[in-house]
Motif scaffolding. Structure first.
Motif, PDB file in Angstrom:
ATOM      1  N   GLU A  43      -9.320 -11.297   5.375  1.00  0.00           N
ATOM      2  CA  GLU A  43      -8.300 -10.711   6.260  1.00  0.00           C
ATOM      3  C   GLU A  43      -7.674  -9.482   5.589  1.00  0.00           C
ATOM      4  O   GLU A  43      -7.547  -8.417   6.200  1.00  0.00           O
ATOM      5  CB  GLU A  43      -7.224 -11.781   6.542  1.00  0.00           C
ATOM      6  CG  GLU A  43      -6.254 -11.384   7.632  1.00  0.00           C
ATOM      7  CD  GLU A  43      -5.138 -12.413   7.831  1.00  0.00           C
ATOM      8  OE1 GLU A  43      -4.098 -12.027   8.400  1.00  0.00           O
ATOM      9  OE2 GLU A  43      -5.290 -13.584   7.410  1.00  0.00           O
ATOM     10  N   ALA A  44      -7.315  -9.633   4.319  1.00  0.00           N
ATOM     11  CA  ALA A  44      -6.661  -8.533   3.598  1.00  0.00           C
ATOM     12  C   ALA A  44      -7.576  -7.317   3.488  1.00  0.00           C
ATOM     13  O   ALA A  44      -7.149  -6.176   3.687  1.00  0.00           O
ATOM     14  CB  ALA A  44      -6.235  -8.997   2.207  1.00  0.00           C
ATOM     15  N   LEU A  45      -8.850  -7.562   3.184  1.00  0.00           N
ATOM     16  CA  LEU A  45      -9.785  -6.446   2.994  1.00  0.00           C
ATOM     17  C   LEU A  45     -10.050  -5.698   4.299  1.00  0.00           C
ATOM     18  O   LEU A  45     -10.444  -4.535   4.289  1.00  0.00           O
ATOM     19  CB  LEU A  45     -11.104  -6.937   2.397  1.00  0.00           C
ATOM     20  CG  LEU A  45     -11.033  -7.435   0.945  1.00  0.00           C
ATOM     21  CD1 LEU A  45     -12.383  -7.965   0.495  1.00  0.00           C
ATOM     22  CD2 LEU A  45     -10.556  -6.342  -0.009  1.00  0.00           C
ATOM     23  N   SER A  46      -9.823  -6.377   5.426  1.00  0.00           N
ATOM     24  CA  SER A  46     -10.115  -5.733   6.719  1.00  0.00           C
ATOM     25  C   SER A  46      -8.935  -4.905   7.226  1.00  0.00           C
ATOM     26  O   SER A  46      -9.022  -4.246   8.254  1.00  0.00           O
ATOM     27  CB  SER A  46     -10.458  -6.799   7.757  1.00  0.00           C
ATOM     28  OG  SER A  46      -9.273  -7.521   8.089  1.00  0.00           O
ATOM     29  N   MET A  47      -7.817  -4.943   6.503  1.00  0.00           N
ATOM     30  CA  MET A  47      -6.607  -4.250   6.968  1.00  0.00           C
ATOM     31  C   MET A  47      -6.415  -2.898   6.311  1.00  0.00           C
ATOM     32  O   MET A  47      -6.899  -2.688   5.200  1.00  0.00           O
ATOM     33  CB  MET A  47      -5.376  -5.084   6.569  1.00  0.00           C
ATOM     34  CG  MET A  47      -5.198  -6.272   7.421  1.00  0.00           C
ATOM     35  SD  MET A  47      -3.771  -7.202   6.852  1.00  0.00           S
ATOM     36  CE  MET A  47      -3.883  -8.508   8.067  1.00  0.00           C
ATOM     37  N   PRO A  48      -5.648  -2.009   6.954  1.00  0.00           N
ATOM     38  CA  PRO A  48      -5.298  -0.758   6.292  1.00  0.00           C
ATOM     39  C   PRO A  48      -4.568  -1.078   4.991  1.00  0.00           C
ATOM     40  O   PRO A  48      -3.655  -1.897   4.979  1.00  0.00           O
ATOM     41  CB  PRO A  48      -4.339  -0.074   7.278  1.00  0.00           C
ATOM     42  CG  PRO A  48      -4.614  -0.714   8.600  1.00  0.00           C
ATOM     43  CD  PRO A  48      -5.080  -2.107   8.308  1.00  0.00           C
ATOM     44  N   GLY A  49      -4.984  -0.442   3.900  1.00  0.00           N
ATOM     45  CA  GLY A  49      -4.411  -0.730   2.585  1.00  0.00           C
ATOM     46  C   GLY A  49      -5.274  -1.712   1.809  1.00  0.00           C
ATOM     47  O   GLY A  49      -5.288  -1.707   0.577  1.00  0.00           O
ATOM     48  N   GLU A  94      -8.347  -1.727   1.314  1.00  0.00           N
ATOM     49  CA  GLU A  94      -9.412  -1.092   0.519  1.00  0.00           C
ATOM     50  C   GLU A  94      -8.947  -0.785  -0.911  1.00  0.00           C
ATOM     51  O   GLU A  94      -9.751  -0.504  -1.786  1.00  0.00           O
ATOM     52  CB  GLU A  94      -9.921   0.187   1.206  1.00  0.00           C
ATOM     53  CG  GLU A  94      -8.961   1.362   1.214  1.00  0.00           C
ATOM     54  CD  GLU A  94      -7.920   1.336   2.341  1.00  0.00           C
ATOM     55  OE1 GLU A  94      -7.258   2.377   2.557  1.00  0.00           O
ATOM     56  OE2 GLU A  94      -7.758   0.277   3.012  1.00  0.00           O
ATOM     57  N   HIS A  95      -7.627  -0.862  -1.144  1.00  0.00           N
ATOM     58  CA  HIS A  95      -7.112  -0.567  -2.492  1.00  0.00           C
ATOM     59  C   HIS A  95      -6.978  -1.814  -3.370  1.00  0.00           C
ATOM     60  O   HIS A  95      -6.615  -1.708  -4.540  1.00  0.00           O
ATOM     61  CB  HIS A  95      -5.748   0.133  -2.395  1.00  0.00           C
ATOM     62  CG  HIS A  95      -5.812   1.445  -1.689  1.00  0.00           C
ATOM     63  ND1 HIS A  95      -6.622   2.482  -2.116  1.00  0.00           N
ATOM     64  CD2 HIS A  95      -5.187   1.889  -0.560  1.00  0.00           C
ATOM     65  CE1 HIS A  95      -6.482   3.503  -1.286  1.00  0.00           C
ATOM     66  NE2 HIS A  95      -5.636   3.174  -0.353  1.00  0.00           N
ATOM     67  N   SER A 126       0.832  -1.200   0.000  1.00  0.00           N
ATOM     68  CA  SER A 126       0.000   0.000   0.000  1.00  0.00           C
ATOM     69  C   SER A 126       0.874   1.260   0.000  1.00  0.00           C
ATOM     70  O   SER A 126       0.585   2.251  -0.682  1.00  0.00           O
ATOM     71  CB  SER A 126      -0.902  -0.031   1.234  1.00  0.00           C
ATOM     72  OG  SER A 126      -1.823   1.015   1.184  1.00  0.00           O
ATOM     73  N   GLU A 127       1.962   1.183   0.737  1.00  0.00           N
ATOM     74  CA  GLU A 127       2.915   2.309   0.792  1.00  0.00           C
ATOM     75  C   GLU A 127       3.588   2.503  -0.580  1.00  0.00           C
ATOM     76  O   GLU A 127       3.798   3.639  -1.022  1.00  0.00           O
ATOM     77  CB  GLU A 127       3.986   2.006   1.845  1.00  0.00           C
ATOM     78  CG  GLU A 127       4.640   3.228   2.417  1.00  0.00           C
ATOM     79  CD  GLU A 127       5.573   2.838   3.557  1.00  0.00           C
ATOM     80  OE1 GLU A 127       6.783   3.085   3.411  1.00  0.00           O
ATOM     81  OE2 GLU A 127       5.104   2.279   4.578  1.00  0.00           O
TER      82      GLU A 127
END
Length: 271
Positions: free
Chosen positions: A142-148, A150-151, A119-120
């Motif tokens: 799991e991935a969708l619930s983390m910061p980043g 959403e992209h 994401s960075e």
């Protein structure tokens, strides 16, 4: 969170193609009108792919270029460095899409770390978009619930008539993610399938074209790999085939959970 249809519906896969083979393959694909090229760090062909793109004369902005980060480069700083390296090899300032090639085996690197780093990398402008590959339903959640998370725009997974991967496909689509199908021709196994051959005759097409049409008609992006211009052309033309509901149902019945890409570090697949 509707990301729908960001990726061009067909692309050229470059797995197992090296050096001049991949240069020729990408060159003829671009000449035929492909505008979506899929590579990966692990394919060891990014430099050759970049060279073919540069020589093609097709404007960089017209090409949707995807690469994937291998799981040995998932630690935060290394992931970003590896993508800088990929861009350098490809001869571009940024790629259009970067995927995590596989989830980290046994969660050796925490997902929050490598997804955060990806994401960075997006914020730094190394990649326009991010996605994942070979993620299961649980890992997608799991991935969708983390910061980043959403992209994330796609999950690239194995899909072909012998592995419909229905649960995972429908789950991703219900979350607004596009699904990208690799190995849509089951490494050539579709060519000899009697049902596909019979349907192909009705459409004056090949079994391979019918297999691609079936995947595409499920709203899945296809990235078949091919070195022969006539096959590349046939693959493009497969998207013009419309299968009837009955034909779709016949092909659906070929699903045997027959998985080709199943390395020892693969996650526990959804049945």
């Amino acid at each position: 969170m509707a990301h729908t249809n960001i990726l061009p519906v067909i692309g050229l896969g470059t797995f197992r193609l090296k050096e001049q083979d991949v240069i020729d393959s990408v060159t003829s694909a671009l000449e035929l009108g492909y505008r979506h090229i899929d590579t990966a760090q692990m394919y060891e062909n990014e430099e050759a792919v970049g060279k073919a793109i540069k020589q093609s004369g097709v404007p960089r902005d017209d090409i949707f270029l995807t690469t994937k980060i291998w799981w040995d480069r998932f630690e935060h700083d290394d992931l970003i460095a590896s993508l800088e390296e990929s861009c350098r090899k490809l001869g571009v300032d940024q790629v259009d899409l970067t995927l995590l090639h596989w989830p980290s085996p046994n969660d050796e690197v925490p997902m929050s770390e490598y997804l955060g780093a990806l994401s960075e990398a997006r914020e730094k402008g190394l990649t326009k978009r991010i996605g994942v590959s070979n993620f299961t339903i649980a890992q997608i959640n799991e991935a969708l619930s983390m910061p980043g998370g959403e992209h994330i725009v796609t999950n690239q997974i194995e899909v072909h008539p012998f592995l419909a991967n229905r649960k995972l496909v429908e789950h991703c689509q219900s979350k607004g993610l596009q699904v990208t199908a690799y190995m849509p021709l089951a490494v050539g196994k579709v060519m000899d399938e009697p049902v596909l051959k019979e349907i192909a005759e009705n459409h004056d097409a090949s079994a391979a074209q019918v297999a691609l049409a079936w995947v595409a008609q499920r709203d899945i992006v296809v990235i078949p790999s091919s070195t022969k211009p006539e096959h590349q052309k046939a693959n493009l033309e497969a998207l013009d085939i419309t299968l009837s509901p009955d034909e779709m149902a016949q092909i659906d019945k070929l699903d045997a959970g027959d998985r080709i890409a199943n390395p020892d570090f693969a996650p526990k697949w959804d049945e």
